[in-house]
Design a protein around this motif. Structure first.
Motif, PDB file in Angstrom:
ATOM      1  N   CYS A  27      45.273  46.007  32.854  1.00 29.45           N
ATOM      2  CA  CYS A  27      44.898  47.409  32.637  1.00 29.45           C
ATOM      3  C   CYS A  27      46.137  48.297  32.531  1.00 29.45           C
ATOM      4  N   VAL A  28      47.136  48.013  33.352  1.00 33.90           N
ATOM      5  CA  VAL A  28      48.387  48.771  33.294  1.00 33.90           C
ATOM      6  C   VAL A  28      49.085  48.499  31.969  1.00 33.90           C
ATOM      7  N   GLN A  29      49.121  47.223  31.594  1.00 30.70           N
ATOM      8  CA  GLN A  29      49.793  46.826  30.357  1.00 30.70           C
ATOM      9  C   GLN A  29      49.153  47.472  29.139  1.00 30.70           C
ATOM     10  N   MET A  30      47.822  47.615  29.148  1.00 29.97           N
ATOM     11  CA  MET A  30      47.094  48.158  28.005  1.00 29.97           C
ATOM     12  C   MET A  30      46.771  49.650  28.137  1.00 29.97           C
ATOM     13  N   SER A  31      47.303  50.274  29.189  1.00 33.68           N
ATOM     14  CA  SER A  31      47.095  51.715  29.409  1.00 33.68           C
ATOM     15  C   SER A  31      45.621  52.095  29.491  1.00 33.68           C
ATOM     16  N   CYS A  32      44.868  51.325  30.265  1.00 35.91           N
ATOM     17  CA  CYS A  32      43.436  51.622  30.418  1.00 35.91           C
ATOM     18  C   CYS A  32      43.031  51.423  31.883  1.00 35.91           C
ATOM     19  N   THR A  33      43.814  51.977  32.793  1.00 41.75           N
ATOM     20  CA  THR A  33      43.583  51.768  34.224  1.00 41.75           C
ATOM     21  C   THR A  33      42.234  52.307  34.706  1.00 41.75           C
ATOM     22  N   GLU A  34      41.640  53.236  33.936  1.00 42.79           N
ATOM     23  CA  GLU A  34      40.361  53.804  34.368  1.00 42.79           C
ATOM     24  C   GLU A  34      39.201  52.806  34.305  1.00 42.79           C
ATOM     25  N   VAL A  35      39.375  51.675  33.623  1.00 47.51           N
ATOM     26  CA  VAL A  35      38.288  50.698  33.530  1.00 47.51           C
ATOM     27  C   VAL A  35      38.479  49.550  34.522  1.00 47.51           C
ATOM     28  N   LYS A  36      39.474  49.649  35.383  1.00 42.25           N
ATOM     29  CA  LYS A  36      39.800  48.558  36.305  1.00 42.25           C
ATOM     30  C   LYS A  36      38.596  48.128  37.143  1.00 42.25           C
ATOM     31  N   ASP A  37      37.923  49.100  37.775  1.00 40.39           N
ATOM     32  CA  ASP A  37      36.799  48.764  38.664  1.00 40.39           C
ATOM     33  C   ASP A  37      35.656  48.098  37.894  1.00 40.39           C
ATOM     34  N   MET A  38      35.353  48.616  36.696  1.00 40.91           N
ATOM     35  CA  MET A  38      34.284  48.020  35.898  1.00 40.91           C
ATOM     36  C   MET A  38      34.642  46.593  35.496  1.00 40.91           C
ATOM     37  N   ALA A  39      35.889  46.386  35.080  1.00 38.34           N
ATOM     38  CA  ALA A  39      36.329  45.058  34.657  1.00 38.34           C
ATOM     39  C   ALA A  39      36.280  44.067  35.828  1.00 38.34           C
ATOM     40  N   GLU A  40      36.668  44.530  37.017  1.00 33.90           N
ATOM     41  CA  GLU A  40      36.612  43.675  38.215  1.00 33.90           C
ATOM     42  C   GLU A  40      35.168  43.266  38.515  1.00 33.90           C
ATOM     43  N   THR A  41      34.248  44.215  38.354  1.00 28.99           N
ATOM     44  CA  THR A  41      32.822  43.942  38.604  1.00 28.99           C
ATOM     45  C   THR A  41      32.296  42.896  37.634  1.00 28.99           C
ATOM     46  N   ILE A  42      32.614  43.076  36.362  1.00 31.88           N
ATOM     47  CA  ILE A  42      32.149  42.135  35.337  1.00 31.88           C
ATOM     48  C   ILE A  42      32.710  40.747  35.597  1.00 31.88           C
ATOM     49  N   LEU A  43      34.011  40.671  35.855  1.00 33.93           N
ATOM     50  CA  LEU A  43      34.669  39.373  36.042  1.00 33.93           C
ATOM     51  C   LEU A  43      34.155  38.653  37.279  1.00 33.93           C
ATOM     52  N   THR A  44      34.027  39.379  38.380  1.00 33.16           N
ATOM     53  CA  THR A  44      33.560  38.767  39.636  1.00 33.16           C
ATOM     54  C   THR A  44      32.156  38.196  39.476  1.00 33.16           C
ATOM     55  N   ASN A  45      31.266  38.992  38.884  1.00 35.57           N
ATOM     56  CA  ASN A  45      29.883  38.534  38.690  1.00 35.57           C
ATOM     57  C   ASN A  45      29.802  37.386  37.697  1.00 35.57           C
ATOM     58  N   TYR A  46      30.667  37.421  36.676  1.00 39.99           N
ATOM     59  CA  TYR A  46      30.660  36.350  35.672  1.00 39.99           C
ATOM     60  C   TYR A  46      31.065  35.024  36.306  1.00 39.99           C
ATOM     61  N   LYS A  47      32.094  35.060  37.143  1.00 37.84           N
ATOM     62  CA  LYS A  47      32.562  33.829  37.795  1.00 37.84           C
ATOM     63  C   LYS A  47      31.534  33.295  38.787  1.00 37.84           C
ATOM     64  N   GLU A  48      30.830  34.205  39.466  1.00 35.76           N
ATOM     65  CA  GLU A  48      29.802  33.777  40.420  1.00 35.76           C
ATOM     66  C   GLU A  48      28.601  33.182  39.706  1.00 35.76           C
ATOM     67  N   ARG A  49      28.311  33.697  38.510  1.00 32.05           N
ATOM     68  CA  ARG A  49      27.155  33.210  37.755  1.00 32.05           C
ATOM     69  C   ARG A  49      27.406  31.846  37.145  1.00 32.05           C
ATOM     70  N   ASP A  50      28.605  31.721  36.510  1.00 33.87           N
ATOM     71  CA  ASP A  50      28.907  30.472  35.800  1.00 33.87           C
ATOM     72  C   ASP A  50      29.785  29.575  36.665  1.00 33.87           C
ATOM     73  N   THR A  51      29.142  28.729  37.454  1.00 32.73           N
ATOM     74  CA  THR A  51      29.881  27.848  38.370  1.00 32.73           C
ATOM     75  C   THR A  51      30.492  26.638  37.663  1.00 32.73           C
ATOM     76  N   LYS A  52      30.194  26.494  36.367  1.00 26.49           N
ATOM     77  CA  LYS A  52      30.709  25.351  35.616  1.00 26.49           C
ATOM     78  C   LYS A  52      32.116  25.595  35.071  1.00 26.49           C
ATOM     79  N   ILE A  53      32.596  26.831  35.173  1.00 25.31           N
ATOM     80  CA  ILE A  53      33.932  27.138  34.669  1.00 25.31           C
ATOM     81  C   ILE A  53      34.968  26.372  35.482  1.00 25.31           C
ATOM     82  N   LYS A  54      35.771  25.594  34.803  1.00 27.64           N
ATOM     83  CA  LYS A  54      36.778  24.777  35.484  1.00 27.64           C
ATOM     84  C   LYS A  54      38.085  25.549  35.700  1.00 27.64           C
TER      85      LYS A  54
END
Length: 243
Positions: free
Chosen positions: A101-128
């Motif tokens: 987010c810092v690299q792409m100058s979009c720090t305001e979406v950090k919390d939303m991106a964290e939410t999406i990523l955390t839930n995605y990893k919890e949902r898809d347990t097959k990701i190696k």
């Protein structure tokens, strides 16, 4: 011209003037010059990429487009070489949502991106390979899109290290997943200096819009006079009938 002078010259062309970033890039360059695997790159190419890596690590803004032009490489070639240098320097640690987010100058979406990523990893347990940068890149890109923030899709794809077809497929999957979480597209990032007419913020707290003031309508004199005479006549007539 010595390597340090070339580095200083290119740093200025890239708008990098802070000493810590330049010193970090010089340190990387010294290490690379001892590694045979890096000798396939030109001196200028290595210097540009050392500056890129140093700026990324220290969270300093970096003009990637200008860097690619100065390196003499294409976008894909530049990113592949950068990835190789990261491995040579043992810098290929997983990128975090916050760092991207810092690299792409979009720090305001950090919390939303964290939410999406955390839930995605919890949902898809097959990701190696959960540490692969594709997931962080997709989560941040999706959050930017939902927030109406325009970003360079090609830069995100380069960070994801996926081919175009794979990247587009992953973005579609993340978009659908974000929708399933109840995350919908919001307003576009307002331009600087433009006040949101529907809501305003005071000290970071959203305030409801002020009610519109009623506009008092002023009658013209002749209209007012005629209305008063009619009302007086009606009053006199009513009183006469009552008597």
């Amino acid at each position: 011209m010595s390597s340090n002078k070339i580095l200083q010259s290119n740093a200025e062309r890239l708008g990098i003037r802070d000493a810590p970033t330049i010193q970090k890039a010089e340190s990387f360059l010294r290490v690379l010059n001892t590694k045979p695997a890096s000798k396939t790159l030109s001196d200028v190419g290595k210097i540009i990429m050392c500056l890129d890596l140093a700026a990324t690590i220290l969270g300093v803004g970096f003009d990637k487009d200008t860097a690619i032009k100065l390196s003499g490489l294409r976008k894909s070639g530049y990113q592949n070489s950068l990835n190789n240098l990261e491995k040579i320097l043992n810098l290929d640690k997983p990128i975090t949502v916050s760092e991207l987010c810092v690299q792409m100058s979009c720090t305001e979406v950090k919390d939303m991106a964290e939410t999406i990523l955390t839930n995605y990893k919890e949902r898809d347990t097959k990701i190696k390979d959960l540490e692969h940068p594709q997931y962080v890149a997709a989560a941040v890109h999706t959050s930017c899109k939902l927030s109406g923030i325009k970003v360079d899709k090609s830069q995100f794809r380069a960070i994801s290290r996926l081919k175009m077809a794979q990247w587009n497929e992953l973005l579609e999957e993340f978009s659908k997943f974000a929708t399933s979480l109840g995350l919908a597209s919001g307003k576009k990032r307002p331009k600087k200096g433009v006040v949101d007419q529907e809501t305003m913020e005071i000290d970071g707290v959203a305030q409801p819009p002020k009610p519109k003031e009623k506009v008092q309508v002023i009658e013209e004199y002749e209209v007012w006079k005629q209305r008063i005479l009619q009302e007086a006549s009606a009053e006199i007539l009513r009183n006469t009938l009552e008597e």
